[in-house]
Design an enzyme around this catalytic site. Structure first.
Site, PDB file in Angstrom:
ATOM      1  N   HIS A  90      -9.714 -13.157 -15.668  1.00  0.00           N
ATOM      2  CA  HIS A  90      -9.165 -14.494 -15.074  1.00  0.00           C
ATOM      3  C   HIS A  90      -8.687 -14.262 -13.678  1.00  0.00           C
ATOM      4  CE1 HIS A  90      -6.769 -18.315 -14.586  1.00  0.00           C
ATOM      5  NE2 HIS A  90      -7.496 -18.926 -15.319  1.00  0.00           N
ATOM      6  N   ASP A  98      -3.006  -9.330 -20.499  1.00  0.00           N
ATOM      7  CA  ASP A  98      -3.302 -10.777 -20.455  1.00  0.00           C
ATOM      8  C   ASP A  98      -3.707 -11.286 -21.670  1.00  0.00           C
ATOM      9  OD1 ASP A  98      -4.138 -13.446 -19.976  1.00  0.00           O
ATOM     10  OD2 ASP A  98      -5.331 -12.932 -18.323  1.00  0.00           O
ATOM     11  N   GLN A 158      -5.599 -15.743 -23.820  1.00  0.00           N
ATOM     12  CA  GLN A 158      -6.539 -16.584 -24.427  1.00  0.00           C
ATOM     13  C   GLN A 158      -6.513 -15.847 -26.082  1.00  0.00           C
ATOM     14  OE1 GLN A 158      -8.274 -19.086 -24.240  1.00  0.00           O
ATOM     15  NE2 GLN A 158      -8.278 -19.242 -22.253  1.00  0.00           N
ATOM     16  N   LYS A 165      -1.166 -22.652 -24.122  1.00  0.00           N
ATOM     17  CA  LYS A 165      -2.386 -22.281 -24.851  1.00  0.00           C
ATOM     18  C   LYS A 165      -2.143 -21.967 -26.232  1.00  0.00           C
ATOM     19  CE  LYS A 165      -4.651 -20.464 -20.533  1.00  0.00           C
ATOM     20  NZ  LYS A 165      -5.459 -21.590 -20.259  1.00  0.00           N
ATOM     21  N   CYS A 175     -12.338 -19.788 -13.065  1.00  0.00           N
ATOM     22  CA  CYS A 175     -11.289 -18.919 -12.633  1.00  0.00           C
ATOM     23  C   CYS A 175     -11.890 -17.739 -12.866  1.00  0.00           C
ATOM     24  CB  CYS A 175      -9.994 -19.255 -12.959  1.00  0.00           C
ATOM     25  SG  CYS A 175      -9.490 -20.933 -12.996  1.00  0.00           S
TER      26      CYS A 175
HETATM   27  C1  LIG Z   1      -7.554 -14.998 -19.729  1.00  0.00           C
HETATM   28  C2  LIG Z   1      -6.491 -15.944 -19.135  1.00  0.00           C
HETATM   29  N1  LIG Z   1      -5.627 -15.520 -18.296  1.00  0.00           N
HETATM   30  C3  LIG Z   1      -4.622 -16.315 -17.535  1.00  0.00           C
HETATM   31  C4  LIG Z   1      -4.745 -17.420 -17.704  1.00  0.00           C
HETATM   32  C5  LIG Z   1      -3.757 -18.272 -16.719  1.00  0.00           C
HETATM   33  O1  LIG Z   1      -2.820 -18.978 -17.727  1.00  0.00           O
HETATM   34  P1  LIG Z   1      -1.788 -20.039 -16.968  1.00  0.00           P
HETATM   35  O2  LIG Z   1      -2.674 -21.049 -16.309  1.00  0.00           O
HETATM   36  O3  LIG Z   1      -1.269 -20.871 -18.219  1.00  0.00           O
HETATM   37  O4  LIG Z   1      -0.799 -19.188 -16.210  1.00  0.00           O
HETATM   38  C6  LIG Z   1      -5.883 -18.035 -18.280  1.00  0.00           C
HETATM   39  C7  LIG Z   1      -6.022 -19.628 -18.466  1.00  0.00           C
HETATM   40  O5  LIG Z   1      -6.784 -20.279 -18.338  1.00  0.00           O
HETATM   41  C8  LIG Z   1      -6.748 -17.405 -19.044  1.00  0.00           C
HETATM   42  O6  LIG Z   1      -7.626 -17.896 -19.785  1.00  0.00           O
END
Ligand SMILES: Cc1ncc(COP(=O)(O)O)c(C=O)c1O
Lengths: 152, 391
Positions: B106, B183, B186, B209, B349
């Site tokens: 992401h 990270d 998900q 999430k 993203c």
């Molecule tokens: C794999 C992953 N990392 C990071 C994020 C970013 O999360 P946040 O927007 O809650 O900071 C997301 C959100 O879609 C994600 O899917």
């Protein structure tokens, strides 16, 4: 819920599948690419303006049916128009997308995008190609010493 | 359970719904006890501080951290990753040092490292995935070398749904003295996270999430690393002693929580953890799998649908991305909306991954255990309708 076929009318699907004036021009006076950062749709317009008339207007692009069909129908609408006429039509089209009353009948098939206001997430798709041409007109204005600004 | 007024909500990877219990906890805070933490001398302030710190303990237990002080409250995954990038990596990277991420990250696990690379003169390297969307372990093993300082990887891909086992990677990273950042944005709603078993160094995830509120997240870090890590925000709550010219800081985690925190968010996060624990991961994973299996078998049966990543349902942790031949992802999403199905369409993203998959955008259906088979079938009906419209 709005009927989805109000959005995906036959004419839009046809233009999306078989776009008019698609492809680069060999020697355009103006080239302008617009991109919608939210969804990645892109439209590049190629324009030849002879004195003040849209002689040729082609596009290439990538994206959803709405953005591509809007570009295709726009080329049909704007070719052979003067810059002044095109400027007015762009403003009319902007009003159409906002759901405002429009006065001229010259928008041609582009009036199908009047339904877009029922699908607010897609308005920007319909507007993309028109943005590109309004940028071209502003640039044309600069080159010919006139100030033309669209409210965006 | 369909929560949003007959909308088959299949965009859980964006954000999940919140159960009533979470809303109640937040509501109670705002209605009955909206006081600040860590400073009031009155009893209520102490009660709320206890609750707030109680959630820290709860999070620690939830991810099996051995000390609650390893839990930093942030505003979300993006915030957590930025803290590690600018508070830890930036001060540990020399020119010629390297960081590694994968092509499926992401943007929030890519762009901060790009910035650190630019500022430090270090280098960011990108490991590929194979045709099924699994990390190319061979390439990663080759890439990790004595210059590597940080490896940062998604535990579950937000586009392909693939899961990466962090244990062997942590071992390789540690052999050469690098840290492994995970990270888990998900992963957290779909599988248990055990930071000790994985033996990873930092873990980031978001409350929204995992059935919690927006604007709150977690950064886990090993104690010695959090001690070394610099705060990136300064101000109240995080200081120890202040003169007009200098200040000393609180120990972790408070040194990272400058200013009044998102108290309602943290309390809501605690309620979300209770909710997940109440259902239990075995049950959550079972339902997720049934839903994904149905979705995959339906989509596999449509010859005009291309599924990205692995053809096997086992490899998709609650996320399936696809395209329909001749119809742009946005048009699919709009038509699905018209039949009451919410999915996301776009680049998610993850521009580098889109390039890797040779597409501009994909349709993503992402489930939670709250979804039903009927909702999956509704999506398939919508795809058929799109085909009809575009005929
Ligand atoms: C794999 C992953 N990392 C990071 C994020 C970013 O999360 P946040 O927007 O809650 O900071 C997301 C959100 O879609 C994600 O899917």
């Amino acid at each position: 819920m709005s009927d989805i076929r109000q959005l995906y009318q036959r004419i839009i699907i046809d233009h999306a599948n078989y776009p008019h004036h698609y492809g680069k021009l060999a020697c355009p006076d103006f080239v302008r690419t617009c991109r919608n950062p939210d969804c990645g749709d892109t439209i590049t317009v190629f324009v030849s303006i002879d004195t003040d008339c849209f002689n040729e207007l082609n596009f290439v692009g990538d994206g959803c049916a709405i953005s591509q069909a809007s570009a295709s129908i726009m080329t049909d609408t704007l070719i052979d128009k003067t810059v002044a006429e095109a400027t007015q039509l762009i403003q009319e089209f902007q009003k159409l997308l906002l759901g405002q009353h429009i006065t001229t009948g010259d928008l041609g098939d582009s009036v199908v995008f009047g339904k877009l206001k029922q699908f607010p997430t897609r308005v920007r798709c319909g507007a993309l190609a028109w943005h590109a041409v309004s940028d071209v007109i502003e640039e044309w204005g600069k080159r010919s010493g006139q100030q033309i600004n669209f409210s965006k | 359970m369909t929560i949003y007024n007959h909308l088959a909500y299949l965009d859980n990877a964006s954000t999940t719904p919140v159960p009533q219990h979470v809303v109640d906890v937040i509501d109670h805070y705002y209605h009955c006890e909206k006081v600040n933490v860590h400073r009031g001398m009155y009893k209520l302030a102490n009660v709320v501080t206890q609750q707030y710190e109680g959630v820290r303990q709860k999070v620690a237990k939830f991810i099996n951290a051995d000390d609650k002080n390893q839990i930093v409250f942030t505003s979300g995954t993006t915030d957590s990753l930025n803290m590690v990038a600018f508070g830890y990596a930036l001060s540990h990277l020399q020119p010629d040092d390297e960081m590694i991420v994968s092509v499926l990250e992401h943007h929030s696990n890519l762009v901060p490292w790009q910035q650190v690379a630019a500022k430090s003169g270090g280098r960011l390297r990108i490991v590929k995935v194979d045709g099924k969307g699994h990390l190319d372990q061979k390439q990663l093993t080759k890439m990790i070398n004595r210059h590597t300082k940080v490896v940062s990887l998604a535990m579950v891909s937000n586009v392909l749904g693939t899961y990466t086992d962090m244990r062997p990677i942590a071992q390789k990273a540690h052999e050469i003295g690098a840290v492994l950042v995970v990270d888990a944005a998900q992963a957290v709603a779909h599988m248990p996270i055990d930071v000790q078993k994985m033996n990873v160094d930092f873990v980031a995830f978001s409350g929204h999430k995992m059935f919690g509120p927006t604007g709150v997240g977690v950064l886990y870090g090993k104690s010695e690393l959090l001690e070394e890590m610099n705060p990136v925000r300064f101000g109240g709550e995080m200081i120890d002693q202040v003169t007009s010219r200098s200040a000393t800081f609180q120990p972790a985690p408070l040194k990272f929580e400058a200013g009044t925190p998102n108290i309602a968010g943290v309390l809501g996060l605690g309620a979300a953890i209770d909710y997940i624990n109440g259902i239990g991961y075995p049950s959550i994973m079972g339902t997720d799998h049934l839903l994904v299996e149905r979705l995959m078998s339906e989509l596999n049966g449509l010859k005009f649908v291309t599924i990205y990543g692995s053809p096997s349902a086992d490899d998709h942790k609650a996320v399936v991305s696809f395209n329909v031949e001749g119809i742009h992802a946005h048009d699919i999403a709009t038509i699905l909306d018209s039949v009451g199905v919410a999915v996301r369409a776009g680049h998610h993203c993850a521009h580098p991954l889109m390039d890797f998959l040779r597409t501009e955008s994909v349709v993503r259906a992402s489930v939670s255990f709250q979804n039903t088979i009927k909702e999956i079938d509704q999506l398939v009906v919508g795809i058929q309708k799109a085909r009809e419209i575009f005929k």
